[in-house]
Design an enzyme around this catalytic site. Structure first.
Site, PDB file in Angstrom:
ATOM      1  N   GLY A 237       1.140  -0.752   0.331  1.00 36.96           N
ATOM      2  CA  GLY A 237       0.357   0.369   0.166  1.00 36.96           C
ATOM      3  C   GLY A 237       0.853   1.348  -0.115  1.00 36.96           C
ATOM      4  O   GLY A 237       2.037   1.211   1.109  1.00 36.96           O
TER       5      GLY A 237
ATOM      6  N   GLY B 137      -0.347   4.444   0.171  1.00 36.74           N
ATOM      7  CA  GLY B 137      -1.446   5.477   0.937  1.00 36.74           C
ATOM      8  C   GLY B 137      -0.731   5.978   2.006  1.00 36.74           C
ATOM      9  O   GLY B 137       0.887   5.918   2.167  1.00 36.74           O
ATOM     10  N   PHE B 138      -0.713   7.092   2.867  1.00 34.37           N
ATOM     11  CA  PHE B 138      -0.764   8.255   4.129  1.00 34.37           C
ATOM     12  C   PHE B 138       0.614   6.659   4.316  1.00 34.37           C
ATOM     13  O   PHE B 138       1.516   7.492   4.949  1.00 34.37           O
ATOM     14  CB  PHE B 138      -0.996   8.556   4.688  1.00 34.37           C
ATOM     15  CG  PHE B 138      -1.946  10.052   3.621  1.00 34.37           C
ATOM     16  CD1 PHE B 138      -1.264  10.655   3.854  1.00 34.37           C
ATOM     17  CD2 PHE B 138      -3.557   9.533   2.982  1.00 34.37           C
ATOM     18  CE1 PHE B 138      -2.141  11.484   2.855  1.00 34.37           C
ATOM     19  CE2 PHE B 138      -4.218  10.587   2.106  1.00 34.37           C
ATOM     20  CZ  PHE B 138      -3.331  12.014   2.589  1.00 34.37           C
ATOM     21  N   GLY B 139      -0.220   5.303   4.461  1.00 30.81           N
ATOM     22  CA  GLY B 139       0.825   5.006   5.850  1.00 30.81           C
ATOM     23  C   GLY B 139       1.894   4.554   4.957  1.00 30.81           C
ATOM     24  O   GLY B 139       2.624   4.459   5.461  1.00 30.81           O
TER      25      GLY B 139
ATOM     26  N   VAL C 260      -1.517  -7.731  -3.552  1.00 31.13           N
ATOM     27  CA  VAL C 260      -1.328  -8.699  -2.872  1.00 31.13           C
ATOM     28  C   VAL C 260      -2.927  -8.969  -2.692  1.00 31.13           C
ATOM     29  O   VAL C 260      -3.863  -8.441  -2.591  1.00 31.13           O
ATOM     30  CB  VAL C 260      -0.886  -7.440  -2.257  1.00 31.13           C
ATOM     31  CG1 VAL C 260      -0.866  -8.537  -0.779  1.00 31.13           C
ATOM     32  CG2 VAL C 260       0.093  -7.120  -2.257  1.00 31.13           C
TER      33      VAL C 260
ATOM     34  N   GLU D  68     -18.517  17.558   3.639  1.00 30.63           N
ATOM     35  CA  GLU D  68     -18.071  18.294   2.782  1.00 30.63           C
ATOM     36  C   GLU D  68     -18.476  17.623   1.354  1.00 30.63           C
ATOM     37  O   GLU D  68     -18.293  18.472   0.618  1.00 30.63           O
ATOM     38  CB  GLU D  68     -16.371  17.874   2.631  1.00 30.63           C
ATOM     39  CG  GLU D  68     -16.346  17.833   3.405  1.00 30.63           C
ATOM     40  CD  GLU D  68     -14.376  17.077   4.292  1.00 30.63           C
ATOM     41  OE1 GLU D  68     -13.790  17.836   4.916  1.00 30.63           O
ATOM     42  OE2 GLU D  68     -13.880  16.093   3.155  1.00 30.63           O
TER      43      GLU D  68
ATOM     44  N   ASP E 184      -5.893   2.969   7.748  1.00 29.40           N
ATOM     45  CA  ASP E 184      -7.292   2.190   7.840  1.00 29.40           C
ATOM     46  C   ASP E 184      -7.390   0.796   8.119  1.00 29.40           C
ATOM     47  O   ASP E 184      -8.339  -0.119   8.246  1.00 29.40           O
ATOM     48  CB  ASP E 184      -8.022   2.709   6.544  1.00 29.40           C
ATOM     49  CG  ASP E 184      -8.104   4.564   6.563  1.00 29.40           C
ATOM     50  OD1 ASP E 184      -8.060   4.892   7.878  1.00 29.40           O
ATOM     51  OD2 ASP E 184      -8.599   5.240   5.890  1.00 29.40           O
TER      52      ASP E 184
ATOM     53  N   ALA F 214      -5.897  10.216   8.325  1.00 27.75           N
ATOM     54  CA  ALA F 214      -4.149  10.822   7.163  1.00 27.75           C
ATOM     55  C   ALA F 214      -3.367  10.493   8.241  1.00 27.75           C
ATOM     56  O   ALA F 214      -2.175  10.240   8.638  1.00 27.75           O
ATOM     57  CB  ALA F 214      -4.459  11.536   6.656  1.00 27.75           C
TER      58      ALA F 214
HETATM   59  C1  LIG Z   1     -13.386  10.933   0.607  1.00 29.01           C
HETATM   60  C2  LIG Z   1     -12.487  11.144   1.855  1.00 29.01           C
HETATM   61  C3  LIG Z   1     -11.676  12.064   2.676  1.00 29.01           C
HETATM   62  C4  LIG Z   1     -11.341  12.149   3.542  1.00 29.01           C
HETATM   63  N1  LIG Z   1     -10.885  13.196   4.030  1.00 29.01           N
HETATM   64  C5  LIG Z   1      -9.853  13.371   5.462  1.00 29.01           C
HETATM   65  C6  LIG Z   1      -9.754  14.856   5.591  1.00 29.01           C
HETATM   66  O1  LIG Z   1      -9.948  15.763   5.626  1.00 29.01           O
HETATM   67  N2  LIG Z   1      -8.407  14.486   6.667  1.00 29.01           N
HETATM   68  C7  LIG Z   1      -7.934  12.961   6.457  1.00 29.01           C
HETATM   69  O2  LIG Z   1      -7.491  13.612   7.992  1.00 29.01           O
HETATM   70  N3  LIG Z   1      -8.473  12.804   6.685  1.00 29.01           N
HETATM   71  C8  LIG Z   1      -9.428  11.986   5.546  1.00 29.01           C
HETATM   72  N4  LIG Z   1     -10.032  10.675   4.757  1.00 29.01           N
HETATM   73  C9  LIG Z   1      -9.071   9.806   5.710  1.00 29.01           C
HETATM   74  C10 LIG Z   1      -7.318   9.044   4.946  1.00 29.01           C
HETATM   75  O3  LIG Z   1      -7.891   9.548   3.719  1.00 29.01           O
HETATM   76  C11 LIG Z   1      -7.716   8.063   5.550  1.00 29.01           C
HETATM   77  O4  LIG Z   1      -7.362   7.980   7.056  1.00 29.01           O
HETATM   78  C12 LIG Z   1      -5.768   7.305   5.049  1.00 29.01           C
HETATM   79  O5  LIG Z   1      -5.686   8.028   3.188  1.00 29.01           O
HETATM   80  C13 LIG Z   1      -5.400   5.942   5.580  1.00 29.01           C
HETATM   81  O6  LIG Z   1      -4.041   6.109   5.116  1.00 29.01           O
HETATM   82  P1  LIG Z   1      -3.417   4.532   4.490  1.00 29.01           P
HETATM   83  O7  LIG Z   1      -2.710   4.300   4.085  1.00 29.01           O
HETATM   84  O8  LIG Z   1      -4.572   3.486   5.678  1.00 29.01           O
HETATM   85  O9  LIG Z   1      -4.922   3.979   3.539  1.00 29.01           O
HETATM   86  P2  LIG Z   1      -4.877   4.479   2.013  1.00 29.01           P
HETATM   87  O10 LIG Z   1      -4.361   6.409   1.945  1.00 29.01           O
HETATM   88  O11 LIG Z   1      -6.512   4.085   1.150  1.00 29.01           O
HETATM   89  O12 LIG Z   1      -3.755   3.460   1.283  1.00 29.01           O
HETATM   90  C14 LIG Z   1      -3.868   2.425   0.660  1.00 29.01           C
HETATM   91  C15 LIG Z   1      -3.167   1.661  -0.556  1.00 29.01           C
HETATM   92  O13 LIG Z   1      -3.280   0.697  -0.905  1.00 29.01           O
HETATM   93  C16 LIG Z   1      -3.497  -0.521  -1.390  1.00 29.01           C
HETATM   94  N5  LIG Z   1      -4.428  -1.010  -1.837  1.00 29.01           N
HETATM   95  C17 LIG Z   1      -4.933  -1.351  -1.475  1.00 29.01           C
HETATM   96  N6  LIG Z   1      -5.253  -3.310  -1.482  1.00 29.01           N
HETATM   97  C18 LIG Z   1      -4.537  -3.215  -1.302  1.00 29.01           C
HETATM   98  C19 LIG Z   1      -3.897  -4.847  -2.307  1.00 29.01           C
HETATM   99  N7  LIG Z   1      -4.608  -5.233  -2.032  1.00 29.01           N
HETATM  100  N8  LIG Z   1      -2.585  -4.135  -3.026  1.00 29.01           N
HETATM  101  C20 LIG Z   1      -1.535  -3.609  -3.132  1.00 29.01           C
HETATM  102  N9  LIG Z   1      -2.263  -2.426  -3.024  1.00 29.01           N
HETATM  103  C21 LIG Z   1      -3.028  -2.280  -2.071  1.00 29.01           C
HETATM  104  C22 LIG Z   1      -4.500   1.462  -2.370  1.00 29.01           C
HETATM  105  O14 LIG Z   1      -3.858   1.280  -3.360  1.00 29.01           O
HETATM  106  C23 LIG Z   1      -3.685   2.124  -1.636  1.00 29.01           C
HETATM  107  O15 LIG Z   1      -3.167   2.862  -2.797  1.00 29.01           O
HETATM  108  C24 LIG Z   1     -10.848  11.051   4.106  1.00 29.01           C
HETATM  109  C25 LIG Z   1     -10.798   9.988   3.099  1.00 29.01           C
HETATM  110  C26 LIG Z   1     -11.684  10.139   2.768  1.00 29.01           C
HETATM  111  C27 LIG Z   1     -11.955   8.173   1.219  1.00 29.01           C
END
Ligand SMILES: Cc1cc2nc3c(=O)[nH]c(=O)nc-3n(C[C@H](O)[C@H](O)[C@H](O)COP(=O)(O)OP(=O)(O)OC[C@H]3O[C@@H](n4cnc5c(N)ncnc54)[C@H](O)[C@@H]3O)c2cc1C
Length: 417
Positions: free
Chosen positions: A10, A12-14, A78, A169, A298, A314
């Site tokens: 992943g 994303g942010f994490g 994955v 929002e 998340d 995030a």
């Molecule tokens: C519309 C919206 C608005 C938001 N607004 C805010 C805000 O204003 N402030 C705030 O703090 N938070 C906000 N959030 C929440 C924040 O975006 C999440 O808490 C944050 O993105 C979590 O990070 P993460 O790394 O856990 O997951 P994500 O950022 O979701 O990243 C997960 C990554 O894993 C990848 N992935 C998933 N499954 C697989 C797999 N099986 N194999 C390979 N790759 C995979 C995905 O493609 C993605 O790139 C918002 C969320 C949304 C949906």
């Protein structure tokens, strides 16, 4: 001796913050993501409501991590994790690891009604945002041509399900599109008469904020024409209606912003999950009996020392990514891992143009000052994107001065995306 192989699932942010924390260290890192870009999800609703373009909020993972020579980015999905064998099943082939950081995020839950998804898209990916944008804009276009009054009203009714920050929002942005951005663009319909309904099953919207800020958010939404319905759960969604128990709202556009469902990947671990399908992690973010595996963001459920779950935000994911990376390195050096401590810098939800509610360091803010705080916070987070800062400044300026929305709303028709 070969350097230990750390796999991050992943970007994303994490995952991205974990990869950055491991850059330049004595480990070989592979970052796997099924998409080739990091997505700035907090600005997704601006893409959904045509205030920003898709490319404004996505950055290729390869270029973000270009200078991290020990990090390899691979486009791969994955499918399963074999904890005992320390191997991942990918869409093509397999991959072994010495340490693993899982950061695959979460999706939305339809509370056992997955068939509703076709009628009520949720907002999680760029594709979702563009689909929502398409549906909203087409609803107005179809309404302009519709001769049947009841069908025209259904086309001009927008229902947003879920009164958390995303729902608030979205509803706020829809309210302002109808009341301001396209208010004078049609000849037959009056967009300012569009009905925008925000439905929340709990007693109040923005339930994680103090009650006074929830109330302010509700009042701000109502001022821009959004009907806020609380204490009523959606019981059925079809192609042309939403039911709240016995009450039916005829609509052609339903947007889903309720419920969290952890990544399906979590199920392959064979570990206890919480009700939302998230992996319950130990204090140092590792999983029971596998100190080499960490789950962040998340996809995980972690708690503060008082036992309260960390929110799905995030900054939580970023800080957890950094903590998991540091703990991977500590383990490899034979040192004890450290527990995760969340540094809460505040939460903010925007309500349309130049309004927001915020809780920063225990201080409650609302209105323009909260919105400016929101802009500032996003600029700080977006700094890794460099040119994105310019995008945000441009957009924020236009947001205050009312210029850009009117221009951008027509872009999908010119095939910009
Ligand atoms: C519309 C919206 C608005 C938001 N607004 C805010 C805000 O204003 N402030 C705030 O703090 N938070 C906000 N959030 C929440 C924040 O975006 C999440 O808490 C944050 O993105 C979590 O990070 P993460 O790394 O856990 O997951 P994500 O950022 O979701 O990243 C997960 C990554 O894993 C990848 N992935 C998933 N499954 C697989 C797999 N099986 N194999 C390979 N790759 C995979 C995905 O493609 C993605 O790139 C918002 C969320 C949304 C949906």
């Amino acid at each position: 001796m070969a350097e230990p192989h750390v796999v991050i699932v992943g970007g994303g942010f994490g995952g991205l913050y974990a990869a950055r924390a491991l850059a330049g260290r004595s480990v070989r890192v592979t970052l796997l993501d099924r998409r080739n870009h990091h997505l700035f999800q907090p600005l997704l609703y601006q893409v959904a409501t045509a205030a920003l373009n898709a490319s404004d909020i996505a950055a290729p993972l390869r270029s973000v991590l270009r200078r991290a020579r020990n990090v390899t980015v691979l486009l791969a999905e994955v499918q399963a994790v074999d904890l005992a064998a320390r191997r991942l099943t990918l869409d093509r082939g397999e991959m072994g690891y010495d340490a693993l950081i899982l950061a695959a995020g979460a999706g939305h839950s339809y509370f056992g009604h997955d068939d509703w998804e076709a009628f009520a898209p949720s907002l999680k990916t760029l594709e979702d945002a563009l689909e929502i944008r398409r549906r909203v804009l087409l609803a107005y276009e179809y309404a302009e041509r519709e001769g049947d009054g009841a069908e025209q009203r259904a086309l001009l009714t927008f229902v947003v399900v879920g009164g958390g920050p995303t729902g608030v929002e979205l509803a706020g942005a829809l309210g302002e599109i109808s009341r301001q951005t396209i208010a004078r663009d049609f000849r037959v319909i009056d967009p300012t008469k569009a009905r925008i309904v925000l439905v929340e099953s709990g007693a109040r919207i923005l339930s994680t904020f103090p009650e006074s800020l929830s109330l302010r958010a509700r009042q701000a939404l109502e001022r821009i024409g959004v009907e806020v319905v609380t204490g009523k759960a959606v019981t059925k969604v079809t192609a042309d209606a939403v039911w709240l128990g016995a009450d039916q709202i005829r609509t052609r556009t339903v947007l889903w912003a309720a419920g969290v469902a952890g990544s399906p990947l979590a199920r392959s671990l064979g570990l206890p999950l919480d009700r939302a399908g998230r992996v319950v992690v130990d204090a140092d973010l590792s999983i029971p009996a596998h100190p080499e595996v960490f789950v962040v963001g998340d996809m995980s459920l972690s708690r503060d020392p008082a036992g309260a779950p960390h929110p799905g935000l995030a900054p939580v994911a970023m800080q957890q990514g950094q903590r998991a990376a540091a703990n991977v390195l500590r383990r490899l050096q034979g040192e004890p891992t450290r527990p995760f401590r969340y540094r809460d810098r505040g939460t903010i939800a925007t309500i349309g143009r130049a309004k927001a509610v915020a809780l920063v360091g225990g201080v409650k803010l609302s209105g323009l000052i909260a919105w400016l705080t929101w802009v500032f916070v996003h600029i700080v987070y977006l700094i890794g994107f460099r040119s994105r800062v310019l995008v945000l400044f441009e957009w924020a300026w236009a947001y205050v001065t009312w210029q850009r929305g009117a221009r951008l709303i027509t872009r999908p028709w010119r095939g910009r995306d």
